[in-house]
Design a protein around this motif. Structure first.
Motif, PDB file in Angstrom:
ATOM      1  N   THR A 118       8.473  30.081 -30.886  1.00  0.00           N
ATOM      2  CA  THR A 118       7.184  30.062 -30.532  1.00  0.00           C
ATOM      3  C   THR A 118       6.617  30.920 -29.524  1.00  0.00           C
ATOM      4  O   THR A 118       5.390  31.591 -29.544  1.00  0.00           O
ATOM      5  N   MET A 119       7.585  31.057 -28.467  1.00  0.00           N
ATOM      6  CA  MET A 119       6.955  31.780 -26.912  1.00  0.00           C
ATOM      7  C   MET A 119       7.001  33.308 -27.459  1.00  0.00           C
ATOM      8  O   MET A 119       6.087  34.047 -27.143  1.00  0.00           O
ATOM      9  N   ARG A 120       7.908  33.712 -28.433  1.00  0.00           N
ATOM     10  CA  ARG A 120       8.160  35.078 -28.721  1.00  0.00           C
ATOM     11  C   ARG A 120       7.075  35.452 -29.666  1.00  0.00           C
ATOM     12  O   ARG A 120       6.246  36.490 -29.315  1.00  0.00           O
ATOM     13  N   LEU A 121       6.719  34.570 -30.459  1.00  0.00           N
ATOM     14  CA  LEU A 121       5.328  34.783 -31.466  1.00  0.00           C
ATOM     15  C   LEU A 121       4.060  34.862 -30.667  1.00  0.00           C
ATOM     16  O   LEU A 121       3.393  35.532 -30.799  1.00  0.00           O
ATOM     17  N   GLY A 122       3.989  33.892 -29.530  1.00  0.00           N
ATOM     18  CA  GLY A 122       2.826  33.750 -28.559  1.00  0.00           C
ATOM     19  C   GLY A 122       2.894  35.304 -27.886  1.00  0.00           C
ATOM     20  O   GLY A 122       1.661  35.573 -27.735  1.00  0.00           O
ATOM     21  N   ALA A 123       3.775  35.704 -27.321  1.00  0.00           N
ATOM     22  CA  ALA A 123       3.859  36.871 -26.624  1.00  0.00           C
ATOM     23  C   ALA A 123       3.477  38.023 -27.494  1.00  0.00           C
ATOM     24  O   ALA A 123       2.694  38.803 -26.778  1.00  0.00           O
ATOM     25  N   THR A 124       3.823  38.148 -28.712  1.00  0.00           N
ATOM     26  CA  THR A 124       3.344  39.193 -29.515  1.00  0.00           C
ATOM     27  C   THR A 124       2.109  39.251 -29.710  1.00  0.00           C
ATOM     28  O   THR A 124       1.395  40.495 -29.813  1.00  0.00           O
TER      29      THR A 124
END
Length: 290
Positions: free
Chosen positions: A235-241
């Motif tokens: 989730t954090m990786r997707l949000g950062a993208t």
């Protein structure tokens, strides 16, 4: 090849940056010079990073392992002997104790506290929600308390320096002190944001088990830690993208705000250390690809 997401952590008078192929720790020695510790990451670290969910679990362990080694180096620099090493067995023992403490504090304790009011809260979903609110309260209290410790206030300033350096790099700004000074001390991929995501996702992941007997609920909290951690990482990786999208920015706002508890404005000397670590990691990665 997609652009690698550089990140790291604050150390005692220093910053660690994890690159694509190397980890670099830069620490300000008592003499004023910046000293370095560099490690080549094993090929398995690069291959596992491509597998969704599995990479989240590996990243958590990798962050703890490299972070402990970098912290040990920074502590040794502070006392004037950067060559002292802790054995693998000792490192594993410390990490196991740290994980046990984290699981007990953020997963088991909220359930134990929420059980005190179970006689008056019969609905399983309400009990799970209350447990989540208690977990959030413990997190906020924990961060607020450690943020008042004098030694950690400097570590949190180096945390802010690390974020400024990474934010500047991702924005394509020159990697010098003057250029990175205006950038934010908050970052979407921060460990503080990860902790907040864990708190939120716990409510969703634990909800289906809310009607189980207390003993089974307690076991579920421990067994589901890897699931929550993997979901939080993705989730954090997707949000950062997609952090520049207005809707995503709104969702990230609480996590970025929470970082006010774990970062402080750095001085120029701290920015210099963070930049040194980042530039060296970039150099080593570039050399590895040639």
């Amino acid at each position: 090849m997609s652009r690698y997401h550089y990140g790291g952590q604050a150390l005692l008078e220093g910053v660690m940056i994890r690159g694509r192929t190397h980890m670099v720790a830069a620490v300000r020695a008592p003499s004023g010079e910046i000293v370095y510790h560099e490690e080549l990451l094993p090929p398995s670290a690069r291959s596992l990073a491509r597998w969704p969910f599995l990479r989240g679990l590996y990243s958590l362990w990798d962050t703890l392992w490299l972070g402990m080694r970098a912290l040990t180096f920074s502590a040794n620099v502070a006392v004037g002997d950067p060559q002292v090493q802790i054995g693998t067995g000792g490192m594993v023992g410390v990490l196991v104790l740290a994980l046990a403490f984290g699981v007990g504090l953020f997963f088991v304790l909220p359930l134990l506290l929420s059980r005190l009011v179970e006689p008056v809260i019969l609905a399983p979903w309400a009990r799970t929600l209350l447990e989540g609110l208690i977990r959030l309260g413990i997190l906020l209290l924990y961060l607020a308390i450690i943020g008042q410790l004098p030694d950690l206030r400097r570590v949190f300033a180096y945390h802010g320096a690390e974020h400024k350096a990474v934010n500047a790099y991702e924005a394509g700004a020159p990697l010098d002190v003057e250029a990175i000074r205006p950038f934010s001390t908050a970052h979407a991929r921060c460990g503080t944001a990860f902790l907040l995501l864990v708190v939120v996702l716990c409510v969703l992941v634990f909800a289906p088990f809310g009607a189980l007997p207390f003993g089974l609920r307690l076991v579920s909290r421990v067994l589901l830690v890897p699931v929550v951690a993997a979901l939080a990482y993705e989730t954090m990786r997707l949000g950062a993208t997609y952090a520049e999208q207005p809707f995503v920015r709104a969702l990230l706002a609480p996590a970025l705000f929470l970082q006010r508890l774990t970062t402080r404005p750095p001085d120029d000397g701290m920015l210099e250390v963070a930049l040194s670590a980042l530039r060296r990691a970039l150099e080593l990665d570039a050399a590895e690809r040639t």
